[in-house]
Structures are given as structure tokens and as C-alpha cells.
Design a protein around this motif. Structure first.
Motif, PDB file in Angstrom:
ATOM      1  N   ARG A   7      40.959-102.966 -34.975  1.00  0.00           N
ATOM      2  CA  ARG A   7      41.865-103.235 -36.055  1.00  0.00           C
ATOM      3  C   ARG A   7      40.980-102.983 -37.243  1.00  0.00           C
ATOM      4  N   GLU A   8      40.584-104.576 -38.122  1.00  0.00           N
ATOM      5  CA  GLU A   8      39.679-104.219 -38.764  1.00  0.00           C
ATOM      6  C   GLU A   8      38.266-103.573 -38.685  1.00  0.00           C
ATOM      7  N   SER A   9      38.101-103.179 -37.936  1.00  0.00           N
ATOM      8  CA  SER A   9      37.169-101.675 -38.285  1.00  0.00           C
ATOM      9  C   SER A   9      38.014-100.777 -38.378  1.00  0.00           C
ATOM     10  N   PHE A  10      38.740-100.364 -37.886  1.00  0.00           N
ATOM     11  CA  PHE A  10      39.853 -99.127 -37.856  1.00  0.00           C
ATOM     12  C   PHE A  10      39.913 -99.235 -39.122  1.00  0.00           C
ATOM     13  N   ALA A  11      40.008-100.188 -39.902  1.00  0.00           N
ATOM     14  CA  ALA A  11      40.623 -99.659 -41.921  1.00  0.00           C
ATOM     15  C   ALA A  11      39.362-100.309 -42.346  1.00  0.00           C
ATOM     16  N   ALA A  12      38.636-101.239 -41.547  1.00  0.00           N
ATOM     17  CA  ALA A  12      37.509-100.422 -42.494  1.00  0.00           C
ATOM     18  C   ALA A  12      37.090 -98.782 -42.592  1.00  0.00           C
ATOM     19  N   LEU A  13      37.002 -98.149 -41.688  1.00  0.00           N
ATOM     20  CA  LEU A  13      36.819 -96.943 -41.718  1.00  0.00           C
ATOM     21  C   LEU A  13      38.104 -95.897 -42.450  1.00  0.00           C
ATOM     22  N   ASP A  14      38.986 -96.335 -41.841  1.00  0.00           N
ATOM     23  CA  ASP A  14      40.383 -95.090 -42.721  1.00  0.00           C
ATOM     24  C   ASP A  14      39.797 -95.186 -44.631  1.00  0.00           C
ATOM     25  N   ASP A  15      39.247 -94.610 -45.186  1.00  0.00           N
ATOM     26  CA  ASP A  15      39.213 -94.796 -46.067  1.00  0.00           C
ATOM     27  C   ASP A  15      40.595 -94.543 -47.471  1.00  0.00           C
ATOM     28  N   ASP A  16      40.734 -93.309 -46.386  1.00  0.00           N
ATOM     29  CA  ASP A  16      42.341 -93.264 -47.133  1.00  0.00           C
ATOM     30  C   ASP A  16      43.501 -93.896 -47.442  1.00  0.00           C
ATOM     31  N   LYS A  17      43.064 -94.784 -46.248  1.00  0.00           N
ATOM     32  CA  LYS A  17      44.408 -96.096 -45.692  1.00  0.00           C
ATOM     33  C   LYS A  17      45.249 -95.529 -45.450  1.00  0.00           C
TER      34      LYS A  17
END
Length: 146
Positions: A7-17
Motif C-alpha cells: 500500500r505504501e509503495s502504491f501510494a508513492a507511485l500514484d502521482d495523481d492520487k
């Protein structure tokens, strides 16, 4: 790898949130978390088994389900790491190997004396001085229980 790390890695890569990753970001997440190498097209086929004309994006829940079915091969990873340092396949790492690696990674080689000290600190007592065998190498990177 646990759910929190994913989840942390996903959030870091989700530029547009927006809670979505495209294939490029998913590929970075997959490799960054240490899963075995596959090419981007194979990853796409695995996560999206059906062909779509639309740009493909994935949610964190789908990533969790997908990665939950994958396992990391720790033994293969350790063998690959050891082989990357033991480039001439002699079965052990020498101070010269460590000095060479430090130069490749940092641009400045450790002195042989420093590399020898590193090996002395990390090898078991029943091995030849100046040589780090794979068993000791693996031990260095194995979490110790408290």
C-alpha cells in the motif's frame, strides 16, 4: 512483503492520487518490491489476462490480490546477489571482490585493508581468512530473531 509495504509503495507511485496505477508504475512497484524479473508485457498479460483497447489501470486492491499470489524466491535472490559479487564464480568473496564492488557502486574503491576487516567481521570461525563463503554471505542478510 506485507500489505502495508504494498500500500505504501502504491501510494508513492500514484502521482495523481486517484487510487490507480498504469502499467509503467505497476512495473516499477513489482520490481521495486523485489519480485522476480519479468518483462513489462508479461506483467501486463498476468494482471490483465484479457485484451482491452482502453488504457489499463489497476487499483491497490487488485495489486494486493495479484501480489498475494506471488512469492519471492529468497534463495534465488541470494544466489544472484552472491554471484554479482563473486564475478569469477570461485565460490567465495575476497577483499578484492569487495573493493571492486565498492568502486562499481560508489566510484571509489575500499582499500584492501578495509575490505579484509569487513570480511573478518562477517565470516564464521571455521573458514579460511579473507574468504566469505555463500553460507556466511546469506547469514549477513538473514534477519535475526530477538
Amino acid at each position: 512483503i506485507d500489505e502495508h509495504d504494498i500500500r505504501e509503495s502504491f501510494a508513492a507511485l500514484d502521482d495523481d492520487k486517484l487510487g490507480l496505477l498504469d502499467l509503467d508504475a505497476l512495473y516499477m512497484l513489482y520490481l521495486g518490491l523485489g519480485y522476480p524479473y519479468i518483462d513489462k508485457e508479461e506483467l501486463s498479460r498476468q494482471i490483465w489476462p484479457k485484451s482491452y483497447d482502453d488504457p489499463q489501470q489497476v487499483t491497490v486492491e487488485k495489486v494486493l490480490r495479484f501480489l498475494g499470489n506471488k512469492t519471492r524466491d529468497r534463495e534465488a535472490e541470494m544466489n544472484a546477489c552472491f554471484s554479482a559479487v563473486d564475478t569469477d564464480s570461485k565460490g567465495f568473496i575476497t577483499p578484492a571482490d569487495i573493493a571492486k564492488l565498492s568502486k562499481e557502486v560508489d566510484g571509489k574503491a575500499f582499500s584492501l585493508e578495509y575490505a579484509e576487516t569487513m570480511l573478518e567481521q562477517s565470516q564464521s570461525r571455521n573458514h579460511t581468512p579473507g574468504r566469505l563463503y555463500q553460507r556466511d554471505f546469506e547469514h549477513l542478510f538473514t534477519p535475526q530473531s530477538n
